[in-house]
Structures are given as C-alpha cells and as structure tokens.
Scaffold this motif. Structure first.
Motif, PDB file in Angstrom:
ATOM      1  N   CYS A 184       0.850  -1.201   0.000  1.00 54.28           N
ATOM      2  CA  CYS A 184       0.000   0.000   0.000  1.00 54.28           C
ATOM      3  C   CYS A 184       0.880   1.244   0.000  1.00 54.28           C
ATOM      4  O   CYS A 184       1.741   1.395   0.867  1.00 54.28           O
ATOM      5  CB  CYS A 184      -0.918  -0.009   1.225  1.00 54.28           C
ATOM      6  SG  CYS A 184      -1.910   1.499   1.376  1.00 54.28           S
ATOM      7  N   CYS A 187      -0.027   3.568   3.410  1.00 51.74           N
ATOM      8  CA  CYS A 187       0.352   3.254   4.789  1.00 51.74           C
ATOM      9  C   CYS A 187       1.488   2.251   4.915  1.00 51.74           C
ATOM     10  O   CYS A 187       2.004   2.026   6.004  1.00 51.74           O
ATOM     11  CB  CYS A 187      -0.851   2.753   5.574  1.00 51.74           C
ATOM     12  SG  CYS A 187      -1.331   1.056   5.145  1.00 51.74           S
ATOM     13  N   TYR A 189       1.283  -1.028   4.342  1.00 54.94           N
ATOM     14  CA  TYR A 189       0.806  -2.398   4.566  1.00 54.94           C
ATOM     15  C   TYR A 189       1.159  -3.262   3.349  1.00 54.94           C
ATOM     16  O   TYR A 189       1.054  -2.812   2.221  1.00 54.94           O
ATOM     17  CB  TYR A 189      -0.717  -2.374   4.781  1.00 54.94           C
ATOM     18  CG  TYR A 189      -1.396  -3.720   4.609  1.00 54.94           C
ATOM     19  CD1 TYR A 189      -1.428  -4.633   5.655  1.00 54.94           C
ATOM     20  CD2 TYR A 189      -1.993  -4.073   3.399  1.00 54.94           C
ATOM     21  CE1 TYR A 189      -2.047  -5.881   5.497  1.00 54.94           C
ATOM     22  CE2 TYR A 189      -2.616  -5.307   3.230  1.00 54.94           C
ATOM     23  CZ  TYR A 189      -2.639  -6.206   4.278  1.00 54.94           C
ATOM     24  OH  TYR A 189      -3.240  -7.420   4.118  1.00 54.94           O
ATOM     25  N   CYS A 217      -7.477  -1.510   1.495  1.00 53.76           N
ATOM     26  CA  CYS A 217      -6.396  -1.796   2.444  1.00 53.76           C
ATOM     27  C   CYS A 217      -6.990  -1.995   3.848  1.00 53.76           C
ATOM     28  O   CYS A 217      -7.735  -1.147   4.331  1.00 53.76           O
ATOM     29  CB  CYS A 217      -5.407  -0.635   2.444  1.00 53.76           C
ATOM     30  SG  CYS A 217      -4.142  -0.791   3.712  1.00 53.76           S
ATOM     31  N   CYS A 220      -5.529   1.163   6.164  1.00 54.83           N
ATOM     32  CA  CYS A 220      -5.853   2.578   5.973  1.00 54.83           C
ATOM     33  C   CYS A 220      -7.083   2.808   5.097  1.00 54.83           C
ATOM     34  O   CYS A 220      -7.525   3.942   4.950  1.00 54.83           O
ATOM     35  CB  CYS A 220      -4.660   3.329   5.392  1.00 54.83           C
ATOM     36  SG  CYS A 220      -4.357   2.960   3.671  1.00 54.83           S
ATOM     37  N   ALA A 222      -7.251   2.442   1.834  1.00 53.52           N
ATOM     38  CA  ALA A 222      -6.935   2.891   0.470  1.00 53.52           C
ATOM     39  C   ALA A 222      -7.453   1.875  -0.554  1.00 53.52           C
ATOM     40  O   ALA A 222      -7.527   0.676  -0.275  1.00 53.52           O
ATOM     41  CB  ALA A 222      -5.429   3.073   0.305  1.00 53.52           C
TER      42      ALA A 222
HETATM   43 FE    FE Z   1      -2.912   1.181   3.500  1.00 52.31          FE
END
Ligand code: FE
Length: 231
Positions: A184, A187, A189, A217, A220, A222
């Motif tokens: 991601c 963030c 991840y 995600c 976060c 996203a």
């Molecule tokens: Fe994220």
C-alpha cells in the motif's frame, strides 16, 4: 549515521483525542510519555498538519486512550491512517465523554488519561505539548500495545484463529509462493497472497489480482489502485 538504531527505541500506541467547538477528533500517537510526577505531566508530539493538532491548540484539552495488545488492525487504521477532515472518526465508535469533555475510547482500551495543555514547544514538523494530568482511570488489566508488537506481530499477521487455520495457511502458502506481494503506497501495509487478508475474510492463497475491485487496504482503507507490486 546508522538510522536503523532509531528503530530500537520503544514506544506505546495511543489514541490522543481533542475537540474544537462541538467537534471531536482523535489520532494514533506513539509519542506519549510522562515527564514529571509532581506535577503529573505528560508530553505528546503531534504533527502540525494533523486535524488533532488544530483541536489541541484550540481547546487545550485532551485525552489519551491506552490501547490494548488485542486491538485489531482496522481499528488502528481508522485512527491512524485516515484524516478526520472529511468525516467524524467517532461516529460508529464506542466512547465515553471524560470529565474534561473529550471522548475516551471504550473498546480495545485499557485505561485513559485526561490532561490540560500547559505549554508547548515548536519541534519543526511537530509540536510537543506538555499537559498536566487532571484525571486517570483503568478499565482492565490487559497488556498495553507497543509499537514493536504492532509492527512485528499484528502486521506479521500470525492469525490468532484456530490451529486448523494455521495448517490451512501452510498448505496454501506453498501454492502462493509464485504470487506477487503488493504494498500500500499510503500506509505501507503489505498484501501477502500466502496470508490473504483475515480482516476481510480473504483466504490465504488468494492472488492480489483476484481480490474484488471494492477491496480496500485493511489498515488505511486505500483502494486497490494505491497498491504496487513489490517482487
Ligand atoms: Fe494502506
């Protein structure tokens, strides 16, 4: 200079909340520490770009909710990777209002502090606030969440489900070895096909490409398009 040395400094994970007029906001902070016992004062460091920063400057009042080690990843993501500029972070979240009028989380929280800002220090991108503790309460005796636990255990996502799940994971992991991992860009991840996404009931062995378009995600929120392949 070996900046990796900085990774060896340990922190906790907290939700710092404040208010402006009648609006509440809160964010994840790892830099909360007690500076003195008499008077009882804490220091917190908050990024000047964050909405919570505005609220702290405006009301001078705050709470620190101390997160439990059992806090799920999406709960941390809700307060840590989303801004309250566009929505109310406390909507659909359980909280109580502390004596100083600031919300305190009641889920995944082991206790809280209420404090009033006495002083602040300009710290480049951040402001360090010194706040006098006016009230404190414990909810339970669970282990507090630490920053390293969050990174190493929660993000490592060893699933806490039944042992049968683990067995399935090992089997699926072999077939997932050739699938790409995705990261991601918001963030950090990492989606690992070998592990899937337990937060969204995505089974181990699911390729990133096979995730539904509306998948987001787990940390976060996203969209899929914010992910990039990493191998
Ligand atoms: Fe994220």
């Amino acid at each position: 200079m070996d900046t990796k040395t900085l990774y060896k400094i340990s922190y906790g994970l907290y939700v710092v909340a404040s208010k402006k007029d009648k609006k509440f906001n809160g964010q994840i902070a790892n830099t909360v520490f007690q500076t003195t016992a008499t008077p009882p004062v804490i220091a917190i460091s908050i990024n000047k770009d964050n909405l919570t920063h505005d609220y702290l400057v405006s009301s001078k009042l705050l709470t620190v909710s101390i997160l439990s080690q059992n806090t799920p990843m999406d709960f941390i993501g809700h307060f840590g990777f989303k801004t309250g500029k566009n929505f109310d972070k406390f909507k659909d979240i359980k909280y109580k209002t502390a004596k100083n009028g600031i919300p305190v989380l009641t889920d995944h929280t082991i206790g809280y502090l209420e404090a009033e800002i006495m002083n602040s220090i300009d710290a480049f991108t951040h402001t360090v606030f010194l706040a006098k503790i006016t009230e404190a309460e414990m909810f339970n005796n669970e282990e507090p969440l630490t920053y390293s636990y969050y990174h190493n255990v929660i993000k490592g996502k060893s699933p806490k489900n039944a042992p049968t799940y683990l067995k399935e994971e090992i089997k699926e992991e072999r077939s997932a070895q050739n699938m790409k991992k995705y990261k991601c860009s918001v963030c950090g991840y990492e989606y690992d096909p070998a592990k899937g996404d337990p937060e969204h009931n995505v089974k181990p062995g699911t390729a990133f490409e096979a995730l539904p378009e509306k998948w987001v995600c787990p940390v976060c929120g996203a969209e899929k398009s914010k992910f990039q392949s990493i191998n």
